[in-house]
Design an enzyme around this catalytic site. Sequence first.
Site, short mmCIF file in Angstrom:
data_model
loop_
_atom_site.label_atom_id
_atom_site.label_comp_id
_atom_site.label_asym_id
_atom_site.label_seq_id
_atom_site.Cartn_x
_atom_site.Cartn_y
_atom_site.Cartn_z
N LYS A 123 -15.22 4.14 2.95
CA LYS A 123 -14.98 4.73 4.06
C LYS A 123 -15.16 3.61 5.32
CE LYS A 123 -15.30 7.87 7.62
NZ LYS A 123 -13.88 8.63 7.87
N LYS A 207 -14.84 13.52 7.36
CA LYS A 207 -14.72 14.62 8.09
C LYS A 207 -13.65 15.80 7.70
CE LYS A 207 -11.44 14.29 11.52
NZ LYS A 207 -10.62 13.25 10.63
P1 ADP Z 1 -7.88 10.54 12.07
O1 ADP Z 1 -9.11 9.97 12.86
O2 ADP Z 1 -7.20 11.47 12.83
O3 ADP Z 1 -8.45 10.93 10.81
P2 ADP Z 1 -6.69 8.37 10.38
O4 ADP Z 1 -6.41 7.28 10.76
O5 ADP Z 1 -7.58 8.89 9.10
O6 ADP Z 1 -7.05 9.35 11.56
O7 ADP Z 1 -5.00 9.20 9.82
C1 ADP Z 1 -4.25 9.36 10.55
C2 ADP Z 1 -3.27 8.10 10.23
O8 ADP Z 1 -2.85 8.12 8.95
C3 ADP Z 1 -2.24 8.04 11.40
O9 ADP Z 1 -2.33 7.24 12.56
C4 ADP Z 1 -1.24 7.11 10.29
O10 ADP Z 1 -1.02 5.76 10.61
C5 ADP Z 1 -1.68 7.29 9.04
N1 ADP Z 1 -0.93 7.65 7.77
C6 ADP Z 1 -0.80 7.03 6.61
N2 ADP Z 1 -0.01 7.54 5.91
C7 ADP Z 1 0.71 8.51 6.45
C8 ADP Z 1 1.58 9.37 6.07
N3 ADP Z 1 1.89 9.57 4.94
N4 ADP Z 1 1.99 10.14 7.17
C9 ADP Z 1 1.51 10.15 8.52
N5 ADP Z 1 0.70 9.40 8.64
C10 ADP Z 1 0.12 8.50 7.78
MG MG Z 2 -9.32 9.94 9.23
#
Ligand code: ADP
Ligand code: MG
Length: 316
Positions: A123, A207
């Site tokens: 993480k 989360k």
């Molecule tokens: P959060 O804080 O909302 O949990 P994350 O960074 O964990 O944010 O997840 C959202 C991110 O996932 C997006 O900003 C995007 O860049 C990334 N992402 C990776 N793979 C994908 C996918 N297949 N489709 C859409 N977004 C993706």
């Molecule tokens: Mg996330």
Amino acid sequence: MLIVVALGGNALLRRGERLSAENQHRAIITAARVLAAAILKGHKLVITHGNGPQVGLLALQSLAGPVEGALPLDVLGAESEGWIGYALELALRNALPPGAEVATVLTQTLVDATDVAFSVPTKPIGPVYDENQAKRLAAEHNWSVAPDGKGWRRVVASPQPQGIVEIASINRLISAGVTVICAGGGGIPVCAGADGCLTGVEAVVDKDATSELLAEQSGAALFVMLTDVGGVYLDYGSKAQKMIAKAGPAALAAHAAAFQSGSMGPKVAAACNFVRHTGHPAAIGALGDLAEILAGQKGTIISPGHETLSYYSGAL
Ligand code: ADP
Ligand code: MG
């Protein structure tokens, strides 16, 4: 309709922005307005949120102080839950009519001490570093570090949530009509000993995984994960990327390996688990699109009725 809404990092801070009090304040006010609009439409919301940047910042602040004052991750998780919960509750109260009841519950999440995640940290928390900086800090503080996006970040253990310690109290508040903010940062990870005694552990629970468990155990009719992309893409990042409009859990899970483990992977897994375990739908989409997501017009909707994938057509 009772909806569990999980807010991603962008609800608290725009990607790439510094974690200053002003930036966070601005982002939280935007999120609160979106949530308040759904509440005013008559939905009951249970709101959860991430804490990656915040818990990492608190860890750095703790390390910068006197050695004997350095705090373990469970305490830092509690601090971040209080910090963000307070800011979100304040903004939500300001966005709702006077008298609306909003309460933040500092939540503990039960994890298994033998979870393999404790030996494989995954993480990402805290700021983004360049590779050299990250490796120097890792040696200095005995951290694990790993690539994340364009940079490197500290990574910590992220065990699977097994239970939510305060679930009965959270459900009482929901029944009483209170908008509850809880399970922030995935909840404070605690383990139960053979005697049933709880102890905090060094980890940060995902989360999305805790929010899914909460959505199941609170009897939510819908589980929504709000982030900074409009939905789940296939071939994400390539010219051929296309956004999924509707999907069934089996059809989506068939592509599981294509979704990044630190970001979209946990959301897709959480959505599929919720749909499989409850028969109710889940959705993944952008914070600003909540109203359209609730109307079934935007975001990726995962529900039992759609055993094939359908896509949005046109430019997005
Ligand atoms: P959060 O804080 O909302 O949990 P994350 O960074 O964990 O944010 O997840 C959202 C991110 O996932 C997006 O900003 C995007 O860049 C990334 N992402 C990776 N793979 C994908 C996918 N297949 N489709 C859409 N977004 C993706
Ligand atoms: Mg996330």
